[in-house]
Design a protein around this motif. Structure first.
Motif, PDB file in Angstrom:
ATOM      1  N   ARG A 505      35.199  37.858  36.998  1.00  0.00           N
ATOM      2  CA  ARG A 505      34.194  37.086  37.730  1.00  0.00           C
ATOM      3  C   ARG A 505      34.605  36.903  39.193  1.00  0.00           C
ATOM      4  NH1 ARG A 505      32.639  30.831  36.582  1.00  0.00           N
ATOM      5  NH2 ARG A 505      30.854  30.657  38.005  1.00  0.00           N
ATOM      6  N   ALA A 506      35.916  36.718  39.435  1.00  0.00           N
ATOM      7  CA  ALA A 506      36.396  36.552  40.809  1.00  0.00           C
ATOM      8  C   ALA A 506      36.112  37.800  41.632  1.00  0.00           C
ATOM      9  CB  ALA A 506      37.890  36.247  40.800  1.00  0.00           C
ATOM     10  N   LEU A 507      36.357  38.974  41.062  1.00  0.00           N
ATOM     11  CA  LEU A 507      36.111  40.211  41.822  1.00  0.00           C
ATOM     12  C   LEU A 507      34.617  40.443  42.038  1.00  0.00           C
ATOM     13  CD1 LEU A 507      38.754  42.744  40.422  1.00  0.00           C
ATOM     14  CD2 LEU A 507      38.788  41.442  42.547  1.00  0.00           C
ATOM     15  N   GLU A 508      33.790  39.926  41.146  1.00  0.00           N
ATOM     16  CA  GLU A 508      32.339  40.035  41.344  1.00  0.00           C
ATOM     17  C   GLU A 508      31.888  39.241  42.572  1.00  0.00           C
ATOM     18  OE1 GLU A 508      30.575  38.643  37.764  1.00  0.00           O
ATOM     19  OE2 GLU A 508      31.203  40.378  36.554  1.00  0.00           O
ATOM     20  N   HIS A 509      32.605  38.139  42.893  1.00  0.00           N
ATOM     21  CA  HIS A 509      32.224  37.318  44.039  1.00  0.00           C
ATOM     22  C   HIS A 509      32.997  37.700  45.304  1.00  0.00           C
ATOM     23  CE1 HIS A 509      29.565  34.345  42.117  1.00  0.00           C
ATOM     24  NE2 HIS A 509      30.313  34.532  41.031  1.00  0.00           N
ATOM     25  N   ALA A 510      34.185  38.289  45.150  1.00  0.00           N
ATOM     26  CA  ALA A 510      34.969  38.710  46.317  1.00  0.00           C
ATOM     27  C   ALA A 510      34.741  40.198  46.532  1.00  0.00           C
ATOM     28  CB  ALA A 510      36.442  38.404  46.095  1.00  0.00           C
ATOM     29  N   THR A 511      33.572  40.537  47.014  1.00  0.00           N
ATOM     30  CA  THR A 511      33.192  41.953  47.155  1.00  0.00           C
ATOM     31  C   THR A 511      33.550  42.523  48.518  1.00  0.00           C
ATOM     32  OG1 THR A 511      30.983  41.239  47.821  1.00  0.00           O
ATOM     33  CG2 THR A 511      31.325  41.749  45.483  1.00  0.00           C
ATOM     34  N   ASP A 512      33.701  41.701  49.516  1.00  0.00           N
ATOM     35  CA  ASP A 512      34.017  42.200  50.855  1.00  0.00           C
ATOM     36  C   ASP A 512      35.469  42.673  50.909  1.00  0.00           C
ATOM     37  OD1 ASP A 512      31.478  41.541  51.660  1.00  0.00           O
ATOM     38  OD2 ASP A 512      32.068  39.573  52.456  1.00  0.00           O
ATOM     39  N   PRO A 513      35.773  43.622  51.779  1.00  0.00           N
ATOM     40  CA  PRO A 513      37.148  44.150  51.899  1.00  0.00           C
ATOM     41  C   PRO A 513      38.058  43.173  52.636  1.00  0.00           C
ATOM     42  CG  PRO A 513      35.733  45.217  53.508  1.00  0.00           C
ATOM     43  CD  PRO A 513      34.830  44.349  52.683  1.00  0.00           C
ATOM     44  N   THR A 514      38.436  42.125  51.957  1.00  0.00           N
ATOM     45  CA  THR A 514      39.242  41.057  52.565  1.00  0.00           C
ATOM     46  C   THR A 514      40.555  40.889  51.808  1.00  0.00           C
ATOM     47  OG1 THR A 514      38.263  39.388  51.126  1.00  0.00           O
ATOM     48  CG2 THR A 514      37.133  39.831  53.224  1.00  0.00           C
ATOM     49  N   ARG A 515      41.405  40.036  52.350  1.00  0.00           N
ATOM     50  CA  ARG A 515      42.663  39.718  51.674  1.00  0.00           C
ATOM     51  C   ARG A 515      42.408  39.039  50.323  1.00  0.00           C
ATOM     52  NH1 ARG A 515      47.510  39.425  54.321  1.00  0.00           N
ATOM     53  NH2 ARG A 515      48.080  37.587  53.096  1.00  0.00           N
ATOM     54  N   LEU A 516      41.305  38.325  50.229  1.00  0.00           N
ATOM     55  CA  LEU A 516      40.979  37.674  48.964  1.00  0.00           C
ATOM     56  C   LEU A 516      40.761  38.707  47.869  1.00  0.00           C
ATOM     57  CD1 LEU A 516      40.348  35.083  47.367  1.00  0.00           C
ATOM     58  CD2 LEU A 516      37.961  35.329  48.097  1.00  0.00           C
ATOM     59  N   ARG A 517      40.014  39.770  48.200  1.00  0.00           N
ATOM     60  CA  ARG A 517      39.804  40.814  47.188  1.00  0.00           C
ATOM     61  C   ARG A 517      41.130  41.509  46.872  1.00  0.00           C
ATOM     62  NH1 ARG A 517      36.009  43.179  44.320  1.00  0.00           N
ATOM     63  NH2 ARG A 517      36.352  45.326  43.616  1.00  0.00           N
ATOM     64  N   ALA A 518      41.962  41.707  47.884  1.00  0.00           N
ATOM     65  CA  ALA A 518      43.268  42.318  47.645  1.00  0.00           C
ATOM     66  C   ALA A 518      44.098  41.448  46.695  1.00  0.00           C
ATOM     67  CB  ALA A 518      43.997  42.512  48.970  1.00  0.00           C
ATOM     68  N   ASP A 519      44.058  40.130  46.907  1.00  0.00           N
ATOM     69  CA  ASP A 519      44.747  39.220  45.983  1.00  0.00           C
ATOM     70  C   ASP A 519      44.253  39.421  44.560  1.00  0.00           C
ATOM     71  OD1 ASP A 519      46.508  37.918  47.681  1.00  0.00           O
ATOM     72  OD2 ASP A 519      45.042  36.402  48.268  1.00  0.00           O
ATOM     73  N   GLY A 520      42.916  39.488  44.409  1.00  0.00           N
ATOM     74  CA  GLY A 520      42.331  39.651  43.084  1.00  0.00           C
ATOM     75  C   GLY A 520      42.725  40.957  42.431  1.00  0.00           C
ATOM     76  N   LEU A 521      42.738  42.054  43.196  1.00  0.00           N
ATOM     77  CA  LEU A 521      43.110  43.363  42.643  1.00  0.00           C
ATOM     78  C   LEU A 521      44.565  43.362  42.174  1.00  0.00           C
ATOM     79  CD1 LEU A 521      41.354  45.653  45.279  1.00  0.00           C
ATOM     80  CD2 LEU A 521      40.728  45.426  42.858  1.00  0.00           C
ATOM     81  N   GLY A 522      45.447  42.772  42.987  1.00  0.00           N
ATOM     82  CA  GLY A 522      46.863  42.734  42.600  1.00  0.00           C
ATOM     83  C   GLY A 522      47.084  41.883  41.363  1.00  0.00           C
ATOM     84  N   GLN A 523      46.448  40.728  41.342  1.00  0.00           N
ATOM     85  CA  GLN A 523      46.622  39.818  40.204  1.00  0.00           C
ATOM     86  C   GLN A 523      46.052  40.422  38.928  1.00  0.00           C
ATOM     87  OE1 GLN A 523      45.516  35.785  41.132  1.00  0.00           O
ATOM     88  NE2 GLN A 523      45.129  35.304  38.984  1.00  0.00           N
ATOM     89  N   PHE A 524      44.881  41.060  39.036  1.00  0.00           N
ATOM     90  CA  PHE A 524      44.247  41.679  37.876  1.00  0.00           C
ATOM     91  C   PHE A 524      45.118  42.817  37.345  1.00  0.00           C
ATOM     92  CE2 PHE A 524      39.611  42.539  36.346  1.00  0.00           C
ATOM     93  CZ  PHE A 524      40.052  42.515  35.040  1.00  0.00           C
TER      94      PHE A 524
END
Length: 959
Positions: A505-524
């Motif tokens: 769900r977090a990656l569905e909302h963090a769609t822009d190429p930002t550090r937040l999405r990078a955090d989500g990808l690493g954690q996932f």
């Protein structure tokens, strides 16, 4: 003072007990010895004496007497009177009188009326001399019969006459079998010249030794708590009790309530006891102590002078009484309460108005500027004191500032505490968001993040849930994503389901190429790797690598490399170069989060490849970095686990135990506790300690079976249960469990080499050949990714040979494989099996050549059970392990005689005393005597327990 009615497990004090045992050996040989035992109130003096006396059994006559606390003058000869009374109770008046004669009895009658009429005394000095001589004669006569141990407790309350008598006895009874044990409180000596002189005189007497009991260490407190609770305490309980009681045994007992829980409020008796010394202080000193109690665990002299507005001389007069009274101790440039419970008691004794006034006084002083050498951050202290003074606005301002400072220095627990103060002050401050430049939801998000890194998941989850209730998902999608990532990581470390759903769900909302999405990808990616879903993790890792390049961000480049290295290791654990490369790169970047992640991955990779030397070399530094970056509670146990296992593998068992204790002391979250309890169980297996193994397995089983590690925990618990049943000699339970292992592997579709090794070994030991063959068939297609797994496969093949004729060459190859990997415990086991196979094949000399180095290895690493197993097999083969001539009859193991050794084997085979008598052509009464001797030597309570030990030692052939 009343404490818990349960009996505390004796803990620590091994050095002191050894010293007392040594002194008693001297006494038994005809030399008088004196032990001066010093410890603060509640420090365990009486408990140590009780333990020592209990260990003496019937080897000595032990008489105890104590001095009595009295306000005015001490009761003359109070401990001597108590000693005589106890002696009369034990021996009777007539017997005691016969030892000193009629004249002596009249002298002793001055102390104890039971001795009859007193003598007529015309000169006090002469009368005292006659009394001393009567006592000397009595003690000499008693010591002729049996060594005599006199215990005089609490001589800090003794009268002068008693002190004089003790000096007299130590001088006049030097060649008597007398051991004098005197206990005292060192803190009481500061106010009494007489006591200082007595202690000095006694300590200088011939044969005297001074033992000062230190406070218990954390591990010793843990052992004491286990005795009180009847179960292993959690790391959190151990840490809190150790911090609050400061290692004082009496206070540890007082902190545990009748239900086995931890007291949050002091019982009245304990609180009165702690405050007793405070209430005896002059009123002005007592008021000063109240002020100091709200200044923190330590307060500088400069700050105290400013808050109290007193001169240095005035403070010195007030403080001197508290220091001499043992309430305060000088501490650097200031003062501290002697232990935390006194500090808590004084603080808890304040009423609301006093608290607010004192807090305000501190705050107003600190507003004028920082205080040199004050051990609390200036801003943190101001936030706490303004909060205590009930002033919301300055509390919010200073708490927000200190939270930022704490975050910058990785002090996450302090950051969380300050943000909690911000949230507490929020409702009472107008326009709070404008004052700090952040809205309420942002403060909650920061508090959750701090709680996560501080490993305070329960509080962190509460912050997240409050924030999620406030966030607008349509307007603030990225803030929602950030909160979901926080909840996911806390769910992971607490082994709560729902983590993957949060990440998706977090990656569905963090769609822009930002550090937040990078955090989500690493954690996932890391969450998937933990579950063994490597293909999906690789895809997310590739996306992270692309995004890191787009952001030109070194932190996420490194994180992508960690993911790639982890996935590569899953298929071929010889690919370790990737981890070395990324660990070096992370170290150069000095980005704490990824440096620790890379270090943890490297250590795990080195463990899988069996490179224990590299783990031992690099592991401590990586562990230290988790502390530096404030992530010790969060990931310290995960980093410490490979180090502990490596130390255990190479036979450095004491260091492995120490490392495991350090892991537990971090009080990690459940994911970390999995590693702690697994290490505890592995240590127990090497030591052959069934109780320790059962405790570790039960602790592991009590954790939530989270989806993150469900398969791993199931395999390990099954293995530990198999080993426990084997150690207990429970063949029926063993058969059930090894069949469960077969079912487990069929369901999982993979293998756990340690579980396979245990299951197949026990299957062969219990003659379950069909199960062993089934398990071996499951192992056959499993790939060997490294030298460790190749050695495991060799080991399984050799174990299977024992089902028919144990293959000597195979076991020799296994022993060499484990030797090449520097695993002495596994090598010693293989040498034992090689020796057994050689003896069975009639190659006795070759068998001795394996048994001897195997026993040496097992002995050197402290693997007592394995060493005893080797001794047992060697004894059956009539091989002397420890230097006798070839062909000579060896001694039976465990201190048993040869006949007792044979009787134990028959007990383990289930024979009654009558059956044993018939088998050995002895009487049933003789058989019974042998059984009793065996139980005594093995220190076990029953025939069943002795049989279990015999099974553990492999004295009995499998049924």
């Amino acid at each position: 003072m009343q404490t818990s009615p349960r009996r505390s497990l004796f803990s620590g004090r091994s050095a002191e007990l050894d010293a007392m045992d040594s002194a008693f050996r001297d006494v038994s040989g005809g030399r008088q010895r004196s032990i001066l035992l010093g410890a603060e109130a509640g420090g365990g003096k009486s408990r140590l004496v009780e333990e020592f006396a209990g260990r003496l059994g019937g080897r000595a006559l032990v008489l105890k007497g104590g001095c009595i606390e009295q306000r005015e003058s001490a009761l003359p000869y109070a401990p001597v009177t108590a000693l005589l009374h106890e002696l009369v109770q034990l021996r009777g008046e007539t017997a005691v009188k016969s030892l000193v004669g009629a004249e002596g009895a009249r002298e002793l009658a001055w102390l104890l009326p039971e001795f009859g009429e007193t003598s007529e005394r015309f000169d006090a000095g002469i009368a005292r001399a006659r009394l001393f001589e009567a006592l000397r004669r009595l003690l000499e006569e008693l010591a002729r019969e049996v060594p005599l141990v006199l215990v005089v407790e609490d001589i800090h309350w003794a009268d002068q006459a008693t002190c004089d008598l003790l000096r007299f006895l130590t001088a006049r009874l030097r060649k008597t079998r007398l051991m004098l044990i005197v206990t005292y409180r060192p803190e009481e000596t500061s106010g009494s010249n007489a006591l200082r002189t007595t202690i000095a005189d006694l300590s200088l007497s011939e044969g005297a030794a001074v033992l000062k009991l230190p406070r218990l260490k954390r591990a010793e407190v843990a052992a004491q708590l286990e005795g009180l609770l009847g179960r292993p305490p959690t790391p959190a309980i151990i840490n809190e009790v150790h911090a609050r009681c400061c290692g004082i045994p009496l206070f540890t007992e007082a902190l545990i309530d009748a239900s086995g829980g931890l007291r949050r409020d002091f019982p009245g008796s304990l609180n009165d006891y702690l405050l007793k010394g405070v209430r005896e202080m002059p009123a002005s000193t007592a008021e000063l102590l109240k002020v100091m109690a709200l200044g923190g665990p330590h307060i500088t002299h400069a700050l105290l002078r400013s808050v109290t507005e007193k001169s240095d001389l005035e403070l010195a007069d007030l403080l001197r009484a508290a220091i001499l009274g043992g309430i305060l101790v000088p501490d650097g440039e200031g003062y501290a309460f002697r232990h935390a419970l006194i500090h808590e008691a004084v603080r808890g004794d304040l009423i609301a108005g006093e608290r607010m006034a004192i807090h305000r006084a501190y705050a107003e002083v600190l507003e004028r500027g920082p205080v040199p050498s004050y051990r609390v951050w200036h801003s943190v202290a101001l936030a706490r004191h303004w909060h205590g003074a009930g002033q919301a606005e300055p509390c919010l301002r200073w708490a927000w500032q200190s939270a930022a400072q704490a975050a910058a220095t990785f002090a996450y627990a302090d950051q969380m505490e300050m943000l909690k103060l911000v949230l507490a002050a929020w409702p009472d401050v107008d326009h709070a968001a404008d004052r700090i430049g952040a809205d309420h939801c942002r403060v909650l998000e920061l508090a959750a993040d701090a709680a996560c890194w501080a490993a305070e998941a329960e509080q962190g989850l509460a912050f997240v849930e409050r924030a999620l209730a406030e966030v607008n998902a349509e307007r603030d999608g990225e803030q929602l994503a950030a909160l979901l990532l926080q909840r996911a990581v806390m769910r992971q470390h607490t082994l709560i389901p729902g983590e993957i759903a949060d990440l998706e769900r977090a990656l569905e909302h963090a769609t822009d190429p930002t550090r937040l999405r990078a955090d989500g990808l690493g954690q996932f990616s890391r969450a998937l790797i933990l579950r063994g879903e490597y293909d999906r993790a690789r895809l997310l890792g590739d996306e992270l690598q692309d995004l890191a390049a787009r952001l030109d961000d070194e932190e996420y480049r490194i994180e992508a490399l960690i993911v790639a290295a982890s996935v590569d290791m899953a298929s071929n654990s010889s690919r370790i170069d990737g981890f070395w490369s990324v660990a070096r790169r992370a170290g150069q970047a000095s980005i704490g989060r990824v440096e620790v992640l890379a270090g943890a991955g490297l250590l795990q990779a080195l463990l899988e490849t069996g490179d224990y030397a590299q783990i031992i070399e690099t592991g401590p530094a990586i562990f230290a970095r988790t502390v530096e970056f404030g992530q010790a509670r969060y990931i310290g146990a995960i980093v410490g686990s490979p180090l502990c296992r490596a130390l255990l593998a190479v036979g450095r068992v004491s260091e492995a135990i120490e490392t495991c204790e350090r892991m537990a002391a971090l009080d990690p979250l459940p994911l970390g506790l999995v590693h702690v309890f697994e290490c505890q169980a592995e240590i127990a297996l090497v030591l052959g300690d069934p109780d320790r193994l059962a405790a570790a397995a039960n602790s592991l089983r009590a954790l939530p079976p989270g989806p993150q590690v469900a398969s791993r925990m199931a395999a390990n618990l099954l293995r530990f249960d198999i080993e426990s049943s084997a150690l207990a000699g429970d063949m029926e339970q063993s058969a059930i469990l090894i069949r469960s292992a077969s079912t487990h592997f069929e369901k999982q579709g993979g293998v756990s080499w340690p579980l396979l090794a245990s299951a197949i070994r026990v299957a062969v030991d219990t003659n379950r050949k069909d199960v062993a063959q089934q398990l071996a068939g499951l192992a056959a297609p499993a790939p060997c990714r490294n030298l460790v797994e190749e050695a495991e496969r060799l080991n399984l093949s050799a174990e299977m040979s024992r089902a028919t004729v144990s293959d000597l060459d195979a076991w020799e190859a296994v022993a060499q494989s484990w030797a090449d990997l520097n695993q002495p415990f596994r090598q010693a086991y293989a040498l034992m099996q090689a020796g057994s196979a050689a003896v069975t094949a009639g190659k006795r000399a070759r068998g001795a050549g394996h048994f001897r180095p195997g026993a040496d290895l097992a002995h050197s690493i402290g693997a007592r059970l394995l060493c005893n197993q080797i001794e047992t097999l060697a004894a059956k083969a009539r091989i002397d392990l420890w230097g006798g001539k070839e062909g000579s009859l060896p001694k039976a193991p465990l201190g048993l005689t040869d006949r007792e050794f044979e009787v134990l084997r028959l007990v383990a085979a289930g024979q009654s005393n009558r059956q044993i008598a018939d088998s050995l052509f002895i009487s049933a009464k003789t058989a019974s005597v042998h059984v009793s001797n065996i139980l005594s030597k093995l220190a076990v309570p029953s025939r069943g327990a002795a049989a279990a030990m015999a099974h553990r030692l492999r004295m009995v052939d499998p049924a």
